[in-house]
Design an enzyme around this catalytic site. Sequence first.
Site, PDB file in Angstrom:
ATOM      1  N   LYS A  22       0.830  -1.218   0.000  1.00 53.86           N
ATOM      2  CA  LYS A  22       0.000   0.000   0.000  1.00 53.86           C
ATOM      3  C   LYS A  22       0.858   1.259   0.000  1.00 53.86           C
ATOM      4  O   LYS A  22       0.642   2.174  -0.800  1.00 53.86           O
ATOM      5  CB  LYS A  22      -0.907  -0.002   1.245  1.00 53.86           C
ATOM      6  CG  LYS A  22      -1.620   1.315   1.489  1.00 53.86           C
ATOM      7  CD  LYS A  22      -2.474   1.284   2.730  1.00 53.86           C
ATOM      8  CE  LYS A  22      -1.804   1.749   3.980  1.00 53.86           C
ATOM      9  NZ  LYS A  22      -1.539   3.195   4.082  1.00 53.86           N
ATOM     10  N   ASN A  23       1.827   1.301   0.914  1.00 55.16           N
ATOM     11  CA  ASN A  23       2.575   2.554   1.064  1.00 55.16           C
ATOM     12  C   ASN A  23       3.515   2.830  -0.111  1.00 55.16           C
ATOM     13  O   ASN A  23       3.911   3.981  -0.319  1.00 55.16           O
ATOM     14  CB  ASN A  23       3.346   2.562   2.391  1.00 55.16           C
ATOM     15  CG  ASN A  23       2.401   2.740   3.569  1.00 55.16           C
ATOM     16  OD1 ASN A  23       1.235   3.074   3.394  1.00 55.16           O
ATOM     17  ND2 ASN A  23       2.896   2.496   4.779  1.00 55.16           N
ATOM     18  N   CYS A 117      -5.397  13.218  12.510  1.00 57.02           N
ATOM     19  CA  CYS A 117      -5.505  11.766  12.516  1.00 57.02           C
ATOM     20  C   CYS A 117      -5.529  11.218  13.924  1.00 57.02           C
ATOM     21  O   CYS A 117      -5.426  11.951  14.882  1.00 57.02           O
ATOM     22  CB  CYS A 117      -4.382  11.140  11.732  1.00 57.02           C
ATOM     23  SG  CYS A 117      -2.882  11.077  12.655  1.00 57.02           S
ATOM     24  N   ARG A 122       0.587  15.062  13.122  1.00 57.47           N
ATOM     25  CA  ARG A 122       1.346  14.631  11.935  1.00 57.47           C
ATOM     26  C   ARG A 122       1.762  15.829  11.099  1.00 57.47           C
ATOM     27  O   ARG A 122       1.156  16.129  10.071  1.00 57.47           O
ATOM     28  CB  ARG A 122       0.520  13.629  11.121  1.00 57.47           C
ATOM     29  CG  ARG A 122       0.189  12.401  11.931  1.00 57.47           C
ATOM     30  CD  ARG A 122      -0.457  11.343  11.114  1.00 57.47           C
ATOM     31  NE  ARG A 122       0.451  10.731  10.170  1.00 57.47           N
ATOM     32  CZ  ARG A 122       0.108   9.733   9.373  1.00 57.47           C
ATOM     33  NH1 ARG A 122      -1.103   9.253   9.401  1.00 57.47           N
ATOM     34  NH2 ARG A 122       0.991   9.210   8.535  1.00 57.47           N
ATOM     35  N   ILE A 124       3.912  18.320   8.544  1.00 60.10           N
ATOM     36  CA  ILE A 124       4.613  18.084   7.269  1.00 60.10           C
ATOM     37  C   ILE A 124       5.709  19.128   7.084  1.00 60.10           C
ATOM     38  O   ILE A 124       6.099  19.454   5.960  1.00 60.10           O
ATOM     39  CB  ILE A 124       3.656  18.046   6.059  1.00 60.10           C
ATOM     40  CG1 ILE A 124       2.829  19.337   5.955  1.00 60.10           C
ATOM     41  CG2 ILE A 124       2.734  16.849   6.093  1.00 60.10           C
ATOM     42  CD1 ILE A 124       2.195  19.489   4.583  1.00 60.10           C
ATOM     43  N   ASP A 125       6.198  19.654   8.222  1.00 55.06           N
ATOM     44  CA  ASP A 125       7.229  20.701   8.155  1.00 55.06           C
ATOM     45  C   ASP A 125       8.475  20.239   7.400  1.00 55.06           C
ATOM     46  O   ASP A 125       9.115  21.034   6.691  1.00 55.06           O
ATOM     47  CB  ASP A 125       7.609  21.156   9.578  1.00 55.06           C
ATOM     48  CG  ASP A 125       8.082  20.003  10.437  1.00 55.06           C
ATOM     49  OD1 ASP A 125       7.302  19.057  10.648  1.00 55.06           O
ATOM     50  OD2 ASP A 125       9.246  20.026  10.885  1.00 55.06           O
ATOM     51  N   GLN A 126       8.822  18.961   7.504  1.00 54.28           N
ATOM     52  CA  GLN A 126      10.038  18.485   6.837  1.00 54.28           C
ATOM     53  C   GLN A 126       9.855  18.388   5.322  1.00 54.28           C
ATOM     54  O   GLN A 126      10.796  18.589   4.563  1.00 54.28           O
ATOM     55  CB  GLN A 126      10.478  17.126   7.401  1.00 54.28           C
ATOM     56  CG  GLN A 126      10.853  17.179   8.875  1.00 54.28           C
ATOM     57  CD  GLN A 126      11.928  18.218   9.147  1.00 54.28           C
ATOM     58  OE1 GLN A 126      12.999  18.191   8.559  1.00 54.28           O
ATOM     59  NE2 GLN A 126      11.621  19.161  10.028  1.00 54.28           N
ATOM     60  N   ASP A 305       3.798   0.281  12.163  1.00 53.95           N
ATOM     61  CA  ASP A 305       2.540  -0.195  11.573  1.00 53.95           C
ATOM     62  C   ASP A 305       2.222  -1.640  11.957  1.00 53.95           C
ATOM     63  O   ASP A 305       1.166  -2.165  11.586  1.00 53.95           O
ATOM     64  CB  ASP A 305       2.576  -0.047  10.039  1.00 53.95           C
ATOM     65  CG  ASP A 305       2.474   1.411   9.616  1.00 53.95           C
ATOM     66  OD1 ASP A 305       2.239   2.276  10.480  1.00 53.95           O
ATOM     67  OD2 ASP A 305       2.649   1.690   8.409  1.00 53.95           O
ATOM     68  N   ARG A 397      -9.278  -0.205   3.801  1.00 55.08           N
ATOM     69  CA  ARG A 397      -8.394   0.782   3.182  1.00 55.08           C
ATOM     70  C   ARG A 397      -7.059   0.160   2.806  1.00 55.08           C
ATOM     71  O   ARG A 397      -6.413   0.591   1.856  1.00 55.08           O
ATOM     72  CB  ARG A 397      -8.103   1.924   4.175  1.00 55.08           C
ATOM     73  CG  ARG A 397      -9.106   3.027   4.215  1.00 55.08           C
ATOM     74  CD  ARG A 397      -8.574   4.176   5.047  1.00 55.08           C
ATOM     75  NE  ARG A 397      -7.158   4.309   4.856  1.00 55.08           N
ATOM     76  CZ  ARG A 397      -6.242   4.342   5.841  1.00 55.08           C
ATOM     77  NH1 ARG A 397      -6.617   4.289   7.090  1.00 55.08           N
ATOM     78  NH2 ARG A 397      -4.972   4.446   5.563  1.00 55.08           N
TER      79      ARG A 397
END
Length: 432
Positions: A22-23, A117, A122, A124-126, A305, A397
């Site tokens: 999936k990822n 989430c 979570r 996303i600064d990076q 995970d 999902r």
Amino acid sequence: MSKFIIKGGIPLKGNVVISGAKNAAVAIIPAALMSGEPCTIENVPNIRDVHTLIDIITNMGAKIVWLDEHTIEIDPTELRCPMVPYESSKQLRASYYLLGAMIGRFGRATVSMPGGCEIGNRPIDQHLKGFRALGVDICTGNGVINAQASALTGGTIYFDTVSVGATINVMLASVRAQGATVLENAAKEPHVVDVANFLNSLGADIVGAGTDIIRVKGVQKLTGHSYFIMPDQIEAGTFMLCSMVTGGDIEVSNVTPKHLRAITDKLKNMGASITESDDAVRVRMQGELRCTNIKTMPYPGFPTDMQPQIVAALCLAKGTSIVTEGVWENRFKYANELIRLGANLQVNDRTVVVENIPQFKGAPVTATDLRAGAALMIAALAAKDTTELEQIHHIERGYEDIITKLQKLGANISKTHCEGTLTGPIELRGAV
Ligand code: UD1
């Protein structure tokens, strides 16, 4: 709304074929949009996240044809520069890969901030730090990220934290930048390597993926190609645990055993007998499960995970286990649901103490996110009687055809439709 009805206590036996990762898929599909020509992607997992992503890119003008159940052709030649709305980005957190891909292809993109989430903050600064180092102007406001580069140029980025998403996203954009880019403190996950291999097959020049320094030389164009997505190590690990908790004997095939080492090692500590071949692992369990301690870490450490699933298995292990979550700050939300099945868990911040119980007892429970749902399913397969598992859209999902795969192994599991229908878009936050 649907639910799973699971009658536990049956030792699972036989062979299960693992689907594509999936990822990797949710990054490779946006990466294909950077090409000027159609690409064929094989071993695509036929899961809800992939369908959501395909809907999003179809709205952006890409043409998608399913050639068979696991193969898609993506024609990005008519693609328009995207505005990915919140309704889409909240359903699929990985839609942030469209930022990197569109910056690479058009030098600009507008994408809604990914939603919140269930497993922690979570940021996303990076990702944004990396784009800025490539000369991209980023404006955020009203929940939207606007990215614009008059000239996309290579740069050196040191990531403050090891992030799979930031590594892949910045790698995507840098493929079409002018000059060389160096990504330091990069994530080493196998799917980072899979995305790099895919991009290289289109003509990109990426070396070092799988190490913590990735070097990219920008190229002017990418061509079409055909690519086979790697297997899903988390799906594989989940089935390995299904064998363990039911005292079963399962051959998990279409896997890369090397990618499963951290999982295999822990399962052996817990008493499983595991044999590896080129593309399969056989997991047999006889006798009692043994306790062990685990800390989740970026690859090659034990994957976060798999944390909820292994906690479910450790409930049945003799002794006391301590599991520490080293990646996400709030990934024990499922504990209360496992406790409904009889688990003895004490959560303290990022650690859970797992005491042995003789058996799970079936009860109605609710999946709070994808891997939490998998953990409840594992417990239910081991439980004495019947469990009704709700909110299964989370599980669907990320796990392809889970009912059929488990039934083939002998599980007593079925899916029923409950009263009441969904009235709006399905809330899929917690997309991990
Ligand atoms: C990916 C996986 C997810 C997995 C996670 C960790 C996908 C689609 N999802 O998520 O299943 O649980 O890797 O293996 O591949 N962080 C920052 N700033 C950033 C980005 C991340 O501080 O800009 C932090 C996060 O809060 C977290 C850690 O870094 O604590 C790891 O996150 P990251 O590797 O980015 O996870 P994702 O790529 O979102």
